[in-house]
Scaffold this motif. Structure first.
Motif, PDB file in Angstrom:
ATOM      1  N   LYS A   1       0.838  -1.203   0.000  1.00 38.73           N
ATOM      2  CA  LYS A   1       0.000   0.000   0.000  1.00 38.73           C
ATOM      3  C   LYS A   1       0.874   1.256   0.000  1.00 38.73           C
ATOM      4  CE  LYS A   1      -3.915  -0.049   2.017  1.00 38.73           C
ATOM      5  NZ  LYS A   1      -5.044  -0.075   2.959  1.00 38.73           N
TER       6      LYS A   1
ATOM      7  N   VAL B   1       2.417   1.652  -3.508  1.00 42.22           N
ATOM      8  CA  VAL B   1       1.423   2.133  -4.479  1.00 42.22           C
ATOM      9  C   VAL B   1       1.192   3.628  -4.289  1.00 42.22           C
ATOM     10  CG1 VAL B   1      -1.015   1.998  -5.128  1.00 42.22           C
ATOM     11  CG2 VAL B   1       0.320  -0.093  -4.873  1.00 42.22           C
ATOM     12  N   ASN B   2       1.085   4.066  -3.034  1.00 40.72           N
ATOM     13  CA  ASN B   2       0.926   5.504  -2.768  1.00 40.72           C
ATOM     14  C   ASN B   2       2.126   6.301  -3.267  1.00 40.72           C
ATOM     15  OD1 ASN B   2      -1.619   5.457  -1.607  1.00 40.72           O
ATOM     16  ND2 ASN B   2      -0.816   5.059   0.432  1.00 40.72           N
TER      17      ASN B   2
ATOM     18  N   LYS C   1      -5.616   0.638  -5.416  1.00 39.96           N
ATOM     19  CA  LYS C   1      -5.545   1.155  -4.049  1.00 39.96           C
ATOM     20  C   LYS C   1      -6.899   1.085  -3.348  1.00 39.96           C
ATOM     21  CE  LYS C   1      -4.674   5.529  -1.759  1.00 39.96           C
ATOM     22  NZ  LYS C   1      -4.312   6.919  -1.975  1.00 39.96           N
TER      23      LYS C   1
ATOM     24  N   LEU D   1      -5.625  -5.702  -2.038  1.00 37.70           N
ATOM     25  CA  LEU D   1      -4.637  -5.046  -2.883  1.00 37.70           C
ATOM     26  C   LEU D   1      -3.738  -6.060  -3.586  1.00 37.70           C
ATOM     27  CD1 LEU D   1      -3.505  -2.333  -3.811  1.00 37.70           C
ATOM     28  CD2 LEU D   1      -2.084  -2.296  -1.759  1.00 37.70           C
TER      29      LEU D   1
END
Length: 144
Positions: free
Chosen positions: A38, A41-42, A103, A108
């Motif tokens: 996560k 991805v951010n 997201k 995920l």
């Protein structure tokens, strides 16, 4: 003013050049666990947002240098440069959209497994287009 435009252009080009690491970063997503995935991805989402800002600065500073200070380049060079930078921006937008959709899913890791092949292809195409853009930009005399 010319040196300021050159400075903006070089800084933007360096930031866009850092996208050459994108295929390798996307490949490494498969080895990450849920929390680190996560966060990665951010990070890629922020990275693509700033990549779009870099493209805008490239257009503005490059256009300013060509119009205000350069010898007028050929239409072929201007057209190729513009098209390639627009396509790079579009590919970064598609990558960003896929990352945003991933997201906001419940799992995920499953979403990554679905999208990973497409993301790899998009990132490699972006990689190749950035190399081509650098070649075209640094060899303007070949297109006159």
């Amino acid at each position: 003013m010319y040196w300021f435009l050159v400075f903006l252009h070089v800084i933007s080009a360096v930031f866009l050049g850092s996208f050459l690491a994108l295929p390798f970063t996307i490949q490494s997503l498969a080895a990450r666990t849920e929390d680190k995935l996560k966060m990665s991805v951010n990070t890629i989402l922020y990275f693509t947002r700033f990549g779009h800002y870099a493209l805008i600065l490239l257009f503005l500073s490059g256009g300013g240098m060509v119009i205000g200070y350069g010898s007028y380049p050929s239409m072929l060079w201007v057209t190729l440069s513009t098209i390639i930078l627009i396509v790079i921006g579009g590919l970064m937008g598609v990558i960003s959209k896929r990352m945003k959709l991933m997201k906001h899913t419940e799992s995920l890791e499953e979403a990554l497994q679905e999208n990973l092949p497409k993301l790899k292809i998009l990132s490699w195409v972006t990689f190749v287009l950035i190399i081509i853009a650098v070649f075209i930009m640094t060899n303007r005399q070949l297109f006159s």
